[in-house]
Scaffold this motif. Structure first.
Motif, PDB file in Angstrom:
ATOM      1  N   ILE A  73       4.095 -17.877   4.096  1.00 48.07           N
ATOM      2  CA  ILE A  73       4.675 -16.645   4.639  1.00 48.07           C
ATOM      3  C   ILE A  73       3.619 -15.545   4.702  1.00 48.07           C
ATOM      4  O   ILE A  73       3.524 -14.814   5.701  1.00 48.07           O
ATOM      5  N   GLU A  74       2.795 -15.424   3.660  1.00 53.00           N
ATOM      6  CA  GLU A  74       1.774 -14.373   3.636  1.00 53.00           C
ATOM      7  C   GLU A  74       0.712 -14.605   4.713  1.00 53.00           C
ATOM      8  O   GLU A  74       0.333 -13.676   5.429  1.00 53.00           O
ATOM      9  N   GLN A  75       0.231 -15.842   4.817  1.00 55.37           N
ATOM     10  CA  GLN A  75      -0.776 -16.143   5.837  1.00 55.37           C
ATOM     11  C   GLN A  75      -0.194 -15.978   7.236  1.00 55.37           C
ATOM     12  O   GLN A  75      -0.871 -15.469   8.144  1.00 55.37           O
ATOM     13  N   THR A  76       1.030 -16.389   7.415  1.00 56.63           N
ATOM     14  CA  THR A  76       1.679 -16.257   8.721  1.00 56.63           C
ATOM     15  C   THR A  76       1.811 -14.794   9.116  1.00 56.63           C
ATOM     16  O   THR A  76       1.530 -14.412  10.261  1.00 56.63           O
ATOM     17  N   THR A  77       2.227 -13.967   8.171  1.00 62.12           N
ATOM     18  CA  THR A  77       2.349 -12.528   8.433  1.00 62.12           C
ATOM     19  C   THR A  77       1.012 -11.945   8.865  1.00 62.12           C
ATOM     20  O   THR A  77       0.924 -11.196   9.854  1.00 62.12           O
ATOM     21  N   LEU A  78      -0.042 -12.295   8.143  1.00 65.09           N
ATOM     22  CA  LEU A  78      -1.365 -11.785   8.461  1.00 65.09           C
ATOM     23  C   LEU A  78      -1.841 -12.268   9.830  1.00 65.09           C
ATOM     24  O   LEU A  78      -2.402 -11.503  10.625  1.00 65.09           O
ATOM     25  N   ASP A  79      -1.617 -13.543  10.129  1.00 62.95           N
ATOM     26  CA  ASP A  79      -2.021 -14.085  11.429  1.00 62.95           C
ATOM     27  C   ASP A  79      -1.292 -13.389  12.577  1.00 62.95           C
ATOM     28  O   ASP A  79      -1.876 -13.090  13.622  1.00 62.95           O
ATOM     29  N   LEU A  80      -0.002 -13.165  12.396  1.00 61.66           N
ATOM     30  CA  LEU A  80       0.796 -12.562  13.466  1.00 61.66           C
ATOM     31  C   LEU A  80       0.346 -11.135  13.771  1.00 61.66           C
ATOM     32  O   LEU A  80       0.284 -10.732  14.936  1.00 61.66           O
ATOM     33  N   VAL A  81       0.044 -10.374  12.729  1.00 61.25           N
ATOM     34  CA  VAL A  81      -0.336  -8.982  12.957  1.00 61.25           C
ATOM     35  C   VAL A  81      -1.791  -8.875  13.409  1.00 61.25           C
ATOM     36  O   VAL A  81      -2.166  -7.938  14.128  1.00 61.25           O
ATOM     37  N   CYS A 134       7.062 -11.228   1.484  1.00 64.12           N
ATOM     38  CA  CYS A 134       5.699 -11.521   1.058  1.00 64.12           C
ATOM     39  C   CYS A 134       5.449 -11.130  -0.392  1.00 64.12           C
ATOM     40  O   CYS A 134       6.006 -10.148  -0.905  1.00 64.12           O
ATOM     41  N   ASP A 135       4.564 -11.864  -1.021  1.00 66.81           N
ATOM     42  CA  ASP A 135       3.934 -11.446  -2.259  1.00 66.81           C
ATOM     43  C   ASP A 135       2.817 -10.479  -1.859  1.00 66.81           C
ATOM     44  O   ASP A 135       1.798 -10.901  -1.305  1.00 66.81           O
ATOM     45  N   ARG A 136       3.025  -9.189  -2.120  1.00 71.56           N
ATOM     46  CA  ARG A 136       2.089  -8.181  -1.617  1.00 71.56           C
ATOM     47  C   ARG A 136       0.685  -8.360  -2.199  1.00 71.56           C
ATOM     48  O   ARG A 136      -0.303  -8.116  -1.506  1.00 71.56           O
ATOM     49  N   ASP A 137       0.587  -8.757  -3.453  1.00 74.21           N
ATOM     50  CA  ASP A 137      -0.739  -8.952  -4.041  1.00 74.21           C
ATOM     51  C   ASP A 137      -1.480 -10.070  -3.316  1.00 74.21           C
ATOM     52  O   ASP A 137      -2.673  -9.930  -3.007  1.00 74.21           O
ATOM     53  N   LEU A 138      -0.782 -11.173  -3.049  1.00 73.48           N
ATOM     54  CA  LEU A 138      -1.414 -12.280  -2.334  1.00 73.48           C
ATOM     55  C   LEU A 138      -1.762 -11.872  -0.908  1.00 73.48           C
ATOM     56  O   LEU A 138      -2.839 -12.197  -0.402  1.00 73.48           O
ATOM     57  N   LEU A 139      -0.868 -11.142  -0.269  1.00 80.14           N
ATOM     58  CA  LEU A 139      -1.110 -10.701   1.104  1.00 80.14           C
ATOM     59  C   LEU A 139      -2.351  -9.815   1.173  1.00 80.14           C
ATOM     60  O   LEU A 139      -3.211  -9.995   2.053  1.00 80.14           O
ATOM     61  N   ASN A 140      -2.462  -8.881   0.243  1.00 83.08           N
ATOM     62  CA  ASN A 140      -3.626  -7.999   0.219  1.00 83.08           C
ATOM     63  C   ASN A 140      -4.906  -8.785  -0.058  1.00 83.08           C
ATOM     64  O   ASN A 140      -5.962  -8.517   0.532  1.00 83.08           O
ATOM     65  N   GLU A 141      -4.822  -9.754  -0.952  1.00 80.52           N
ATOM     66  CA  GLU A 141      -5.989 -10.583  -1.276  1.00 80.52           C
ATOM     67  C   GLU A 141      -6.450 -11.379  -0.058  1.00 80.52           C
ATOM     68  O   GLU A 141      -7.654 -11.475   0.224  1.00 80.52           O
ATOM     69  N   LEU A 142      -5.501 -11.951   0.667  1.00 87.48           N
ATOM     70  CA  LEU A 142      -5.849 -12.699   1.868  1.00 87.48           C
ATOM     71  C   LEU A 142      -6.492 -11.787   2.913  1.00 87.48           C
ATOM     72  O   LEU A 142      -7.450 -12.180   3.590  1.00 87.48           O
ATOM     73  N   ALA A 143      -5.965 -10.588   3.049  1.00 82.26           N
ATOM     74  CA  ALA A 143      -6.513  -9.646   4.032  1.00 82.26           C
ATOM     75  C   ALA A 143      -7.958  -9.308   3.711  1.00 82.26           C
ATOM     76  O   ALA A 143      -8.802  -9.223   4.618  1.00 82.26           O
ATOM     77  N   VAL A 144      -8.263  -9.136   2.437  1.00 86.99           N
ATOM     78  CA  VAL A 144      -9.638  -8.832   2.040  1.00 86.99           C
ATOM     79  C   VAL A 144     -10.531 -10.043   2.289  1.00 86.99           C
ATOM     80  O   VAL A 144     -11.609  -9.928   2.891  1.00 86.99           O
ATOM     81  N   GLN A 174     -10.165 -12.538   4.296  1.00 88.21           N
ATOM     82  CA  GLN A 174     -10.292 -12.889   5.707  1.00 88.21           C
ATOM     83  C   GLN A 174     -10.679 -11.695   6.583  1.00 88.21           C
ATOM     84  O   GLN A 174     -10.655 -11.799   7.807  1.00 88.21           O
ATOM     85  N   ARG A 175     -11.015 -10.593   5.950  1.00 86.39           N
ATOM     86  CA  ARG A 175     -11.484  -9.385   6.651  1.00 86.39           C
ATOM     87  C   ARG A 175     -10.465  -8.906   7.680  1.00 86.39           C
ATOM     88  O   ARG A 175     -10.816  -8.591   8.828  1.00 86.39           O
ATOM     89  N   ARG A 176      -9.246  -8.797   7.221  1.00 88.56           N
ATOM     90  CA  ARG A 176      -8.182  -8.341   8.110  1.00 88.56           C
ATOM     91  C   ARG A 176      -7.431  -7.145   7.515  1.00 88.56           C
ATOM     92  O   ARG A 176      -6.249  -6.943   7.772  1.00 88.56           O
ATOM     93  N   GLN A 177      -8.157  -6.339   6.732  1.00 86.91           N
ATOM     94  CA  GLN A 177      -7.500  -5.188   6.109  1.00 86.91           C
ATOM     95  C   GLN A 177      -6.962  -4.211   7.143  1.00 86.91           C
ATOM     96  O   GLN A 177      -5.897  -3.634   6.955  1.00 86.91           O
ATOM     97  N   ALA A 178      -7.713  -4.007   8.236  1.00 84.97           N
ATOM     98  CA  ALA A 178      -7.269  -3.047   9.249  1.00 84.97           C
ATOM     99  C   ALA A 178      -5.964  -3.498   9.888  1.00 84.97           C
ATOM    100  O   ALA A 178      -5.057  -2.688  10.119  1.00 84.97           O
ATOM    101  N   SER A 179      -5.853  -4.797  10.174  1.00 82.09           N
ATOM    102  CA  SER A 179      -4.621  -5.322  10.762  1.00 82.09           C
ATOM    103  C   SER A 179      -3.454  -5.141   9.813  1.00 82.09           C
ATOM    104  O   SER A 179      -2.353  -4.725  10.216  1.00 82.09           O
ATOM    105  N   LEU A 180      -3.687  -5.431   8.548  1.00 84.85           N
ATOM    106  CA  LEU A 180      -2.605  -5.285   7.572  1.00 84.85           C
ATOM    107  C   LEU A 180      -2.222  -3.833   7.388  1.00 84.85           C
ATOM    108  O   LEU A 180      -1.043  -3.500   7.242  1.00 84.85           O
TER     109      LEU A 180
END
Length: 210
Positions: free
Chosen positions: A154-162, A185-195, A197-203
């Motif tokens: 769910i976290e990776q999917t959310t990040l990919d979609l945005v 989403c698990d917000r901690d995991l989502l934030n970690e994935l964004a960092v 995968q260098r997708r902080q701006a998208s998140l």
């Protein structure tokens, strides 16, 4: 003498994917393509696209059966590359995670190589292959209608979609699904994935309108 219905040889049914290609049957048939065509005419095989078939379940013989699009996409990718390097992602992962209620005419699957979209023969739909390194994605095991494989969490999917809402050509549905998944989403995991995968701006854009 009673008619014996056509059957797919059992030795073809032991792989991770139930999707079959004529090349998979070279050890069973001397000429696999005409044999697959015969099994299709007899109703034992269902043709998904050029070169891809799936056995018709026994309880669906004689009916107008076709598997779900997301299962088809994953099954074809697994048949071609194996389970380790492919995964349902994007719109298709969101659909499996119930964030998109209606069926789509496009499926998205991560694969290890570039390849053109595959247009299906049994419906007006296509499978879109996105080159991704699946080992770098957050994935979970998935058992679908046509076998087993991986799907983005769910976290990776959310990040990919945005991050890539236009992948699949349905940006509004992608962003709506991202918002729907964000609450789960698990917000901690989502934030970690964004960092990672260098997708902080998208998140950040997603958070700003959540």
């Amino acid at each position: 003498m009673p008619h014996t219905p056509a059957r797919v040889p059992p030795e073809l049914l032991h792989g991770s994917s139930r999707v079959l290609r004529p090349r998979d049957a070279t050890g069973v048939y001397a000429h696999p393509r005409p044999e697959f065509a015969r099994l299709e005419r007899a109703g034992a095989l269902h043709r998904l696209a050029t070169g891809y078939y799936v056995p018709v379940p026994d309880d669906q013989l004689g009916r107008d059966w076709r598997p779900e699009l997301e299962a088809v996409a994953l099954g074809i990718a697994v048949a071609d590359e194996g389970t380790a390097s492919v995964a349902l992602m994007g719109l298709s992962a969101a659909r499996v995670h119930t964030a998109i209620p209606r069926g789509l005419a496009i499926a998205v699957v991560a694969t290890s190589r570039h390849r053109p979209p595959l247009h299906l023969a049994d419906r007006d739909a296509m499978v879109l292959f996105a080159r991704r390194r699946v080992s770098s994605l957050d994935v979970q095991h998935h058992t679908g209608e046509l076998g087993q494989g991986w799907i983005t969490t769910i976290e990776q999917t959310t990040l990919d979609l945005v991050a890539r809402p236009t992948l699949g050509g349905l940006p509004d549905q992608a962003l709506n699904a991202a918002h729907a998944l964000l609450a789960r989403c698990d917000r901690d995991l989502l934030n970690e994935l964004a960092v990672t995968q260098r997708r902080q701006a998208s998140l950040s854009r997603l958070y700003s309108v959540a």
